[in-house]
Design a protein around this motif. Structure first.
Motif, PDB file in Angstrom:
ATOM      1  N   HIS A 128       0.839  -1.197   0.000  1.00  0.00           N
ATOM      2  CA  HIS A 128       0.000   0.000   0.000  1.00  0.00           C
ATOM      3  C   HIS A 128       0.869   1.240   0.000  1.00  0.00           C
ATOM      4  O   HIS A 128       1.990   1.228   0.497  1.00  0.00           O
ATOM      5  CB  HIS A 128      -0.901   0.047   1.244  1.00  0.00           C
ATOM      6  CG  HIS A 128      -1.919  -1.029   1.283  1.00  0.00           C
ATOM      7  ND1 HIS A 128      -3.050  -1.024   0.507  1.00  0.00           N
ATOM      8  CD2 HIS A 128      -1.976  -2.164   2.019  1.00  0.00           C
ATOM      9  CE1 HIS A 128      -3.759  -2.103   0.758  1.00  0.00           C
ATOM     10  NE2 HIS A 128      -3.123  -2.816   1.663  1.00  0.00           N
ATOM     11  N   ARG A 174     -11.533   8.757   1.182  1.00  0.00           N
ATOM     12  CA  ARG A 174     -11.795   7.320   1.332  1.00  0.00           C
ATOM     13  C   ARG A 174     -10.592   6.650   1.973  1.00  0.00           C
ATOM     14  O   ARG A 174      -9.489   7.187   1.984  1.00  0.00           O
ATOM     15  CB  ARG A 174     -12.030   6.679  -0.041  1.00  0.00           C
ATOM     16  CG  ARG A 174     -13.273   7.147  -0.743  1.00  0.00           C
ATOM     17  CD  ARG A 174     -13.510   6.370  -2.041  1.00  0.00           C
ATOM     18  NE  ARG A 174     -12.348   6.314  -2.923  1.00  0.00           N
ATOM     19  CZ  ARG A 174     -12.024   7.234  -3.820  1.00  0.00           C
ATOM     20  NH1 ARG A 174     -12.756   8.310  -3.954  1.00  0.00           N
ATOM     21  NH2 ARG A 174     -10.965   7.088  -4.591  1.00  0.00           N
ATOM     22  N   ASN A 175     -10.787   5.464   2.462  1.00  0.00           N
ATOM     23  CA  ASN A 175      -9.714   4.586   2.937  1.00  0.00           C
ATOM     24  C   ASN A 175      -8.908   5.162   4.101  1.00  0.00           C
ATOM     25  O   ASN A 175      -7.714   4.919   4.212  1.00  0.00           O
ATOM     26  CB  ASN A 175      -8.756   4.224   1.790  1.00  0.00           C
ATOM     27  CG  ASN A 175      -9.472   3.628   0.602  1.00  0.00           C
ATOM     28  OD1 ASN A 175     -10.385   2.832   0.757  1.00  0.00           O
ATOM     29  ND2 ASN A 175      -9.061   4.015  -0.584  1.00  0.00           N
ATOM     30  N   ARG A 199      -7.223   5.380   7.590  1.00  0.00           N
ATOM     31  CA  ARG A 199      -6.698   4.284   8.404  1.00  0.00           C
ATOM     32  C   ARG A 199      -6.292   4.697   9.807  1.00  0.00           C
ATOM     33  O   ARG A 199      -6.364   3.913  10.724  1.00  0.00           O
ATOM     34  CB  ARG A 199      -5.486   3.646   7.717  1.00  0.00           C
ATOM     35  CG  ARG A 199      -5.789   3.074   6.352  1.00  0.00           C
ATOM     36  CD  ARG A 199      -6.718   1.882   6.472  1.00  0.00           C
ATOM     37  NE  ARG A 199      -6.901   1.279   5.160  1.00  0.00           N
ATOM     38  CZ  ARG A 199      -8.079   1.079   4.609  1.00  0.00           C
ATOM     39  NH1 ARG A 199      -9.178   1.419   5.236  1.00  0.00           N
ATOM     40  NH2 ARG A 199      -8.162   0.527   3.422  1.00  0.00           N
ATOM     41  N   PHE A 239      -4.356   7.801   5.091  1.00  0.00           N
ATOM     42  CA  PHE A 239      -5.261   6.989   4.279  1.00  0.00           C
ATOM     43  C   PHE A 239      -4.489   6.323   3.154  1.00  0.00           C
ATOM     44  O   PHE A 239      -3.424   6.800   2.752  1.00  0.00           O
ATOM     45  CB  PHE A 239      -6.431   7.813   3.730  1.00  0.00           C
ATOM     46  CG  PHE A 239      -6.036   8.999   2.881  1.00  0.00           C
ATOM     47  CD1 PHE A 239      -6.013   8.903   1.498  1.00  0.00           C
ATOM     48  CD2 PHE A 239      -5.691  10.201   3.466  1.00  0.00           C
ATOM     49  CE1 PHE A 239      -5.649   9.988   0.718  1.00  0.00           C
ATOM     50  CE2 PHE A 239      -5.337  11.301   2.696  1.00  0.00           C
ATOM     51  CZ  PHE A 239      -5.318  11.192   1.318  1.00  0.00           C
ATOM     52  N   THR A 240      -5.014   5.193   2.681  1.00  0.00           N
ATOM     53  CA  THR A 240      -4.370   4.496   1.581  1.00  0.00           C
ATOM     54  C   THR A 240      -4.857   5.078   0.259  1.00  0.00           C
ATOM     55  O   THR A 240      -6.019   5.467   0.126  1.00  0.00           O
ATOM     56  CB  THR A 240      -4.669   2.982   1.595  1.00  0.00           C
ATOM     57  OG1 THR A 240      -6.079   2.781   1.607  1.00  0.00           O
ATOM     58  CG2 THR A 240      -4.060   2.308   2.797  1.00  0.00           C
ATOM     59  N   ASP A 272      -5.880   4.707  -3.637  1.00  0.00           N
ATOM     60  CA  ASP A 272      -6.533   3.656  -4.417  1.00  0.00           C
ATOM     61  C   ASP A 272      -5.505   2.910  -5.257  1.00  0.00           C
ATOM     62  O   ASP A 272      -4.593   3.519  -5.814  1.00  0.00           O
ATOM     63  CB  ASP A 272      -7.599   4.229  -5.338  1.00  0.00           C
ATOM     64  CG  ASP A 272      -8.826   4.713  -4.591  1.00  0.00           C
ATOM     65  OD1 ASP A 272      -9.059   4.250  -3.461  1.00  0.00           O
ATOM     66  OD2 ASP A 272      -9.562   5.553  -5.144  1.00  0.00           O
TER      67      ASP A 272
END
Length: 74
Positions: A4, A35-36, A38, A65-66, A68
């Motif tokens: 990632h 989004r994503n 963490r 965050f990761t 996409d």
């Protein structure tokens, strides 16, 4: 396990209630467009004083965050 790539975004949340509420406000607002997510890191805490009393809290948070994966996009 997939590799990632992560990105960090810095925000300042505020609240009249508490430090925790200020963090929650920043995370809640970020969740509307990011989004994503963490994790979060608190990097700075400060407050605003009015008439010798704490008026509100300000908390600087970094939200990780990761990104996409190319295969995740359709």
């Amino acid at each position: 396990m997939d590799d990632h790539v992560y990105k960090k975004l810095e925000l300042v949340g505020s609240s009249k209630q508490s430090i925790e509420d200020a963090v929650q406000n920043a995370v809640a607002r970020a969740s509307k467009t990011i989004r994503n997510m963490r994790w979060f890191e608190v990097s700075e805490t400060r407050g605003h004083i009015v008439d010798n009393q704490i008026d509100h809290w300000q908390v600087t948070v970094k939200i990780g965050f990761t990104l996409d994966q190319e295969s995740d996009r359709a």
